[in-house]
Design a protein around this motif. Sequence first.
Motif, PDB file in Angstrom:
ATOM      1  N   GLN A 107     -30.920   8.237-118.763  1.00 51.73           N
ATOM      2  CA  GLN A 107     -31.872   8.245-118.054  1.00 51.73           C
ATOM      3  C   GLN A 107     -32.723   9.420-117.985  1.00 51.73           C
ATOM      4  OE1 GLN A 107     -32.679   5.329-116.465  1.00 51.73           O
ATOM      5  NE2 GLN A 107     -30.539   4.214-116.912  1.00 51.73           N
ATOM      6  N   SER A 108     -33.955   9.570-117.299  1.00 48.93           N
ATOM      7  CA  SER A 108     -34.702  10.706-117.386  1.00 48.93           C
ATOM      8  C   SER A 108     -34.338  11.255-116.065  1.00 48.93           C
ATOM      9  CB  SER A 108     -36.169  10.331-117.287  1.00 48.93           C
ATOM     10  OG  SER A 108     -36.385   9.646-116.256  1.00 48.93           O
ATOM     11  N   ILE A 109     -34.066  12.719-115.949  1.00 49.33           N
ATOM     12  CA  ILE A 109     -33.580  13.276-114.816  1.00 49.33           C
ATOM     13  C   ILE A 109     -34.950  13.889-113.939  1.00 49.33           C
ATOM     14  CG2 ILE A 109     -32.750  15.480-113.678  1.00 49.33           C
ATOM     15  CD1 ILE A 109     -30.733  15.538-116.482  1.00 49.33           C
ATOM     16  N   ASN A 110     -34.950  13.702-112.500  1.00 47.34           N
ATOM     17  CA  ASN A 110     -36.100  14.046-112.108  1.00 47.34           C
ATOM     18  C   ASN A 110     -35.858  14.449-110.588  1.00 47.34           C
ATOM     19  OD1 ASN A 110     -36.683  11.492-109.884  1.00 47.34           O
ATOM     20  ND2 ASN A 110     -36.048  10.603-111.766  1.00 47.34           N
ATOM     21  N   GLY A 151     -28.687  18.069-105.949  1.00 48.48           N
ATOM     22  CA  GLY A 151     -27.856  17.192-106.725  1.00 48.48           C
ATOM     23  C   GLY A 151     -28.675  16.779-108.034  1.00 48.48           C
ATOM     24  N   LEU A 152     -28.110  15.930-108.795  1.00 49.23           N
ATOM     25  CA  LEU A 152     -28.823  15.452-109.900  1.00 49.23           C
ATOM     26  C   LEU A 152     -29.354  14.045-109.552  1.00 49.23           C
ATOM     27  CD1 LEU A 152     -26.131  16.407-112.867  1.00 49.23           C
ATOM     28  CD2 LEU A 152     -28.431  17.479-112.257  1.00 49.23           C
ATOM     29  N   GLN A 153     -30.506  13.449-109.907  1.00 50.44           N
ATOM     30  CA  GLN A 153     -31.005  12.295-109.443  1.00 50.44           C
ATOM     31  C   GLN A 153     -31.505  11.746-110.792  1.00 50.44           C
ATOM     32  OE1 GLN A 153     -33.425  12.534-105.752  1.00 50.44           O
ATOM     33  NE2 GLN A 153     -33.130  14.917-105.639  1.00 50.44           N
ATOM     34  N   PHE A 154     -31.441  10.328-110.497  1.00 48.35           N
ATOM     35  CA  PHE A 154     -31.683   9.523-111.827  1.00 48.35           C
ATOM     36  C   PHE A 154     -31.994   8.014-111.103  1.00 48.35           C
ATOM     37  CE2 PHE A 154     -27.570  11.730-112.900  1.00 48.35           C
ATOM     38  CZ  PHE A 154     -28.074  12.211-113.990  1.00 48.35           C
ATOM     39  N   ILE A 155     -33.188   7.482-111.873  1.00 51.99           N
ATOM     40  CA  ILE A 155     -33.502   6.235-111.527  1.00 51.99           C
ATOM     41  C   ILE A 155     -33.643   5.555-112.923  1.00 51.99           C
ATOM     42  CG2 ILE A 155     -35.609   5.118-110.669  1.00 51.99           C
ATOM     43  CD1 ILE A 155     -36.339   7.393-108.922  1.00 51.99           C
ATOM     44  N   ALA A 156     -33.221   4.253-112.636  1.00 52.34           N
ATOM     45  CA  ALA A 156     -33.116   3.071-113.921  1.00 52.34           C
ATOM     46  C   ALA A 156     -34.679   3.254-114.283  1.00 52.34           C
ATOM     47  CB  ALA A 156     -32.693   2.026-113.639  1.00 52.34           C
ATOM     48  N   ALA A 157     -34.647   2.785-115.677  1.00 53.49           N
ATOM     49  CA  ALA A 157     -36.250   2.589-116.348  1.00 53.49           C
ATOM     50  C   ALA A 157     -36.835   1.341-115.783  1.00 53.49           C
ATOM     51  CB  ALA A 157     -35.933   2.356-117.737  1.00 53.49           C
ATOM     52  N   ASP A 158     -35.744   0.386-115.172  1.00 56.47           N
ATOM     53  CA  ASP A 158     -36.538  -0.740-114.595  1.00 56.47           C
ATOM     54  C   ASP A 158     -36.329  -0.821-113.229  1.00 56.47           C
ATOM     55  OD1 ASP A 158     -34.131  -1.045-113.966  1.00 56.47           O
ATOM     56  OD2 ASP A 158     -33.778  -3.111-114.885  1.00 56.47           O
ATOM     57  N   SER A 159     -36.300   0.351-112.564  1.00 53.77           N
ATOM     58  CA  SER A 159     -36.172   0.731-111.057  1.00 53.77           C
ATOM     59  C   SER A 159     -35.355  -0.168-110.373  1.00 53.77           C
ATOM     60  CB  SER A 159     -37.746   0.591-110.591  1.00 53.77           C
ATOM     61  OG  SER A 159     -38.581   1.538-111.180  1.00 53.77           O
TER      62      SER A 159
END
Length: 394
Positions: free
Chosen positions: A24-27, A34-42
């Motif tokens: 995943q991309s980190i944003n 913290g480290l935050q991730f969102i799936a490509a399909d949200s």
Amino acid sequence: MNLNLKGALVAFFSLFIIGASQAQSINKSKFGKGLQFIAADSSFSLKFSTRFQMLYQGAINNSAEQLEDRFLIRRARLKFEGFAYTPKLEYKIELGLSNSDIGNDDPARFNNADNIILDAVAMWNFAPGWELWVGQTKLPGNRERIISSQKMQFVDRSLLNSRFNIDRDAGIQLHHVHNFGTTVVRESGSISMGEGRDITVNNAGGYDYTAKVEVMPFGEFEGEGAYVGSDIYREETPKLAVAAAYNFNDNASREGGQLGDFLVDQRDLSTLFVDYMFKYRGFSSMGEYANKKAPDGPVVLRTDEGLVDETFVTGNAFNIQAGYLFPTNWEIAGRYTTFNPEKVTNIRSQEQYTLGVSKYIVGHSLKVQGDVTLQDQPNRENTYLFRLQMEVAL
């Protein structure tokens, strides 16, 4: 909890985060968030964070020949949160790895799991202003307990909290918030097991019931500051929150309801909490009152000599504290706490006077706090407690 299991957990979650970061991309990642991730399909999100507290504490009285002191890791936590399937369905998982977090229940005697799981809860926003929580988390009790241990004004919570708070429990909670002009009103209620966190045995006695109402007459605090120690957001206008909560634990088994030793007999416990939080331009003040009762009497076992051997902790306590955060992010704060157990319990009453100094380097995510407490007990010499703690939260 043995070291092999701790190591396996740490390794597992480390590999999980590494794998997620590659997929995943980190944003929105920055210190303290913290480290935050969102799936490509949200379809889901994940925020991973970790924190620890390194504590030095000492105690001495007038007749002591030397200072009793120690260093310890007060808390060490892993936290996972985000949404699943839809942003209206959020989750939170928090694990405690230090001995202070895990506790010391005896599995051989009580058949309980180690208390590594602090929070494991799903929160469904099923209608505007309404949320249904399912799982294990903090009950809607006293303000000081709900404030995260990361976001406290002092090194640790007060004697009121340690004696009377209702802590965490497994069950369901319903939360509602609505506005009347600028006034914000929050109501919450819960039905839970009543034995505290991470209990694996069948329900003992009855269930636990909690109801709470909170009013903010001048509107919401900045950054959910009604549950953050110190006015780190420096409220530009006065903000006040006033709340009352009532808890009934049907046939409680532990000396504090959700906390403490398991006793040989059960009692109904009822607890009333009243509290407030006020903040304005760096000044903050919080006060709480707690009253816990056992209508059938708190003592469940006496020795052959008639001395109290086992008892529920009942009585009342009052805590008030205030502090001012200077523009340099140094804070000076004071706290007064009185604990008045019922005489029949034969537990000593106490008064505590605490002076604290804090330096907030990156808010509550990186800070150093120290405090000195005078502990006054009847028919005993005064004791002086010294504490110095560093908090690191990534």
